[in-house]
Design an enzyme around this catalytic site. Structure first.
Site, short mmCIF file in Angstrom:
data_model
loop_
_atom_site.label_atom_id
_atom_site.label_comp_id
_atom_site.label_asym_id
_atom_site.label_seq_id
_atom_site.Cartn_x
_atom_site.Cartn_y
_atom_site.Cartn_z
N LEU A 108 0.88 -1.16 0.00
CA LEU A 108 0.00 0.00 0.00
C LEU A 108 0.92 1.21 0.00
CD1 LEU A 108 -2.65 -0.96 2.73
CD2 LEU A 108 -2.99 -0.95 0.26
N ASP A 109 0.61 2.22 -0.81
CA ASP A 109 1.50 3.37 -0.82
C ASP A 109 1.45 4.08 0.54
OD1 ASP A 109 -0.28 5.83 -0.87
OD2 ASP A 109 -1.05 4.82 -2.64
N ALA A 110 2.41 4.94 0.77
CA ALA A 110 2.59 5.53 2.11
C ALA A 110 1.34 6.26 2.60
CB ALA A 110 3.79 6.48 2.11
#
Length: 258
Positions: A108-110
């Protein structure tokens, strides 16, 4: 394996957390237990927990106790990596309580929060992460603007991105309030930041994004930044999915960052 070797099937099932010994015996007698794909109804049956595959009512039973399966509600601001080269907050803080060396399944992106699986089961991780196996993920996106029904239809019909067309498996509008809307999207794509790019393409950039479901797993009420081990039922659902995937080791794993 001779009849004197191995462990009694009902004991193996009870130790795996399926049910009490007595209930497990009943499951066997009723023909609801299979060993290596064959129904076993004899209570004296012995199996090899390290080599045999067991399922109850078609759901896999975890016999390998060295495998660990953990759910994390990843908070925003944390990168999906066990060690970030740029020194940003990473996943190590969430794995230090386990003796096993756990790693994340997909990414999952930041700035995206939500359900992330941590495990030391490489085969299962491969099946869950690779889009060719069609494991779906459900996201709730808060987006800018008031989303029209025609836009929801377009998301399922498909949009054209710079790396090719993409369509949501399912999409629905949950709420529109003020100048933002809540959209639920279900996809099995493994392309980077796919939800954010899809919503930007239809004119509704993402303000906040959370993954609520991953395959058979649901985030439920797990607070952000907290972890928990998967239940017996959840582990069984994942293992069933893994075992039913054909050629699970024949495709390279691709990272997935919605």
């Amino acid at each position: 394996m001779s009849e004197a070797e191995g462990v009694r099937l009902q004991k193996v099932l009870a130790n795996a957390g399926v049910a009490s010994r007595r209930v497990c015996e009943q499951l066997i007698v009723e023909g609801r237990v299979r060993v290596n794909g064959v129904v076993v109804t004899e209570l004296g049956s012995r199996i090899d927990p390290e080599g045999d595959i067991v399922d109850v009512d078609g759901t896999a039973v975890q016999l390998d106790t060295t495998k660990r399966y953990v759910m994390l509600n990843k908070p925003t601001g944390v990168v999906s990596s066990m060690r970030d080269e740029k020194g940003r907050p990473d996943l190590r803080r969430f794995t230090k309580d386990w003796d096993e060396r756990l790693y994340n399944v997909g990414r999952l992106d930041a700035e995206t929060s939500g359900l992330l699986v941590l495990t030391n089961d490489g085969e299962l991780a491969h099946v869950l992460a690779h889009p060719s196996f069609g494991v779906t993920k459900l996201y709730i996106a808060q987006v800018r603007g008031r989303v029209a029904p025609q836009t929801i239809a377009r998301l399922t019909r498909g949009v054209e991105l710079e790396d090719g067309p993409i369509a949501a498996d399912k999409a629905r509008l949950l709420d529109t309030s003020g100048d933002t809307s809540l959209v639920e999207l279900t996809l099995h794509s493994g392309r980077n930041r796919i939800v954010r790019r899809m919503m930007a393409e239809v004119g509704h950039p993402v303000v906040e994004l959370v993954r609520r479901q991953f395959g058979p797993l649901r985030l439920g009420t797990l607070p952000a930044g907290r972890t928990r081990e998967l239940t017996t039922v959840e582990r069984g659902a994942l293992l069933t999915l893994s075992r039913s995937a054909d050629g699970a080791t024949e495709h390279p794993t691709s990272p997935e960052t919605p």
